[in-house]
Design a protein around this motif. Sequence first.
Motif, PDB file in Angstrom:
ATOM      1  N   UNK A   1     -47.648  13.860 -40.478  1.00 17.01           N
ATOM      2  CA  UNK A   1     -47.492  13.717 -38.858  1.00 17.01           C
ATOM      3  C   UNK A   1     -48.176  14.833 -38.132  1.00 17.01           C
ATOM      4  N   UNK A   2     -47.783  15.816 -38.451  1.00 11.81           N
ATOM      5  CA  UNK A   2     -48.052  17.094 -37.674  1.00 11.81           C
ATOM      6  C   UNK A   2     -49.767  17.238 -38.034  1.00 11.81           C
ATOM      7  N   UNK A   3     -50.234  17.076 -38.949  1.00 15.52           N
ATOM      8  CA  UNK A   3     -51.642  17.332 -39.095  1.00 15.52           C
ATOM      9  C   UNK A   3     -52.377  16.343 -38.402  1.00 15.52           C
ATOM     10  N   UNK A   4     -51.775  15.003 -38.272  1.00 11.80           N
ATOM     11  CA  UNK A   4     -52.505  13.875 -37.662  1.00 11.80           C
ATOM     12  C   UNK A   4     -52.448  14.394 -36.191  1.00 11.80           C
ATOM     13  N   UNK A   5     -51.236  14.558 -35.777  1.00  8.30           N
ATOM     14  CA  UNK A   5     -51.156  14.560 -34.290  1.00  8.30           C
ATOM     15  C   UNK A   5     -51.970  15.904 -33.726  1.00  8.30           C
ATOM     16  N   UNK A   6     -51.855  16.879 -34.509  1.00  8.78           N
ATOM     17  CA  UNK A   6     -52.835  18.199 -33.931  1.00  8.78           C
ATOM     18  C   UNK A   6     -54.190  17.751 -34.181  1.00  8.78           C
TER      19      UNK A   6
END
Lengths: 236, 274
Positions: free
Chosen positions: B102-107
Amino acid sequence: MGNFDKKIARFWEVFLNQNGYTKVLTGLQNTLTIAVAGLVIGIVIGTVIAAIEVMPKYKRLPRILDGLCAFYVGLFRGTPIVVQLLVTYYVVLPLLGVNMPPVNVCILVFGLNSGAYVSEIMRGGILSVDPGQMEAGRAVGLSYTVTMMKIVVPQAVKNILPTLGNELIVLVKETSVVSFVGAADLYVAFSYIGSNNYEFMVPYLVMALIYIVLVMVIAMFVRIMERSLRKSDRRN
Amino acid sequence: MIDVIDLRKSFGGLEVLKGITTTIREGEKVVVVGPSGSGKSTFLRCLNCLEDPTSGSIIFEGVDIADMKVDINIHRRHMGMVFQQFNLFNNKTVLGNIMLAPLHIRLTELRKKKIKNVFIKIYNLFAGNKKPLYETNTTRQQIKQEVRENALRLLKRIGIEDKADAYPSTLSGGQKQRIAIIRALAMNPKVILFDEPTSALDPEMVGEVLDLIRQLADEGMTMVIVTHEMGFAREVATRVLFMDDGQILEENTPDRFFSDPQNPRAREFLSKVL
């Protein structure tokens, strides 16, 4: 061996009073710069090549890239590093019209050379990681490249760290040929000292000692790094 | 929600799936059972294209994801997957495992928006009709905070928030599998695929994992489950698919399937495992 004391005295004379130590320090600096920078370049190139080589091959682009990588690895593993240095310095760079200081040329050639070796080490490392890790990364929607860089390669590096340490040691020792293109390394420094008082026994002995100490320090350093990377493992 | 149309998969000369057609509707809990080597796992892995189908289509939310031209990564974000061998990321802590995707995709989305904004600003300098900018008010820190809070909330739900900073190698199988399930949940998937989620577990840990899956089922999550736990299958399933030899031989409600199987091979299979 009766005059060994005298020889040591003459060595110290040149080493301390005739600028011997500055040459040795420059040599040491160059040796380490070339080896370490070479390895860093090698790791970057090697990782990229290994990642390409383990890619699934049903599309055209990976196949072409794979061919290029195989050519590169074949070229740099198939020729001695002295030959690569000479050809780069006296053939390739003049043809391209590029003027580079010898040390930089050495960094470039050692980087390219070690890239070829590291790529195979890295490929082994990547293959040693459970394929489930890649599947898990892909299953949560990360791309092949992102999963490779964030999940697989870090685990691979941990597995191959001892071998990479080996590669660094090999590089440090292989830098002893850089004087072929006029870069000043330890060999140049100690030859200078030796030829200044026509006595080579002590300088070359000291040179050997310096290499041994260097390699031991590197080995220790790799051990420490390994231990800090092992914190996610059961064996401590 | 997922339409599978004449799905075929071959490994070399061996045809593992021989034309599978079925539909998985929203809210359904489809349990796939069958003898080993029947192609159940391959079928499941084809659903999110971990194995590329040899032919046929898989229509997920109106898009044929079996088509090689489709960006599969975007669609996989809406399909969670839980593996037999857990497959937690060994180099990440528990929290890192849950937060990573989730973090990678949102960033990445934020970065892409910012880059697009630069181009729009340049465009707006010269063009008469101004284009609106993408909204980029949430900072990287805020995103990290949100993703982290969500991950901790999920960990709390399974009651092991004290393991947030532990590495997977220090956890029990049951804990690993429950973390793998909430790792899939952290992406807010529309469907979760379970590939024999309890087969690699010690017997006393099977219960805790099944409890969590049952909870998700009760909350209305769409699921496709490949399992050998027949009791669990009967209890949680809304539909049972019996597969053998790369084909669906029987498709039935769990009660009918377990009490009165129609297909002779299903009958034989059930007499062996029950």
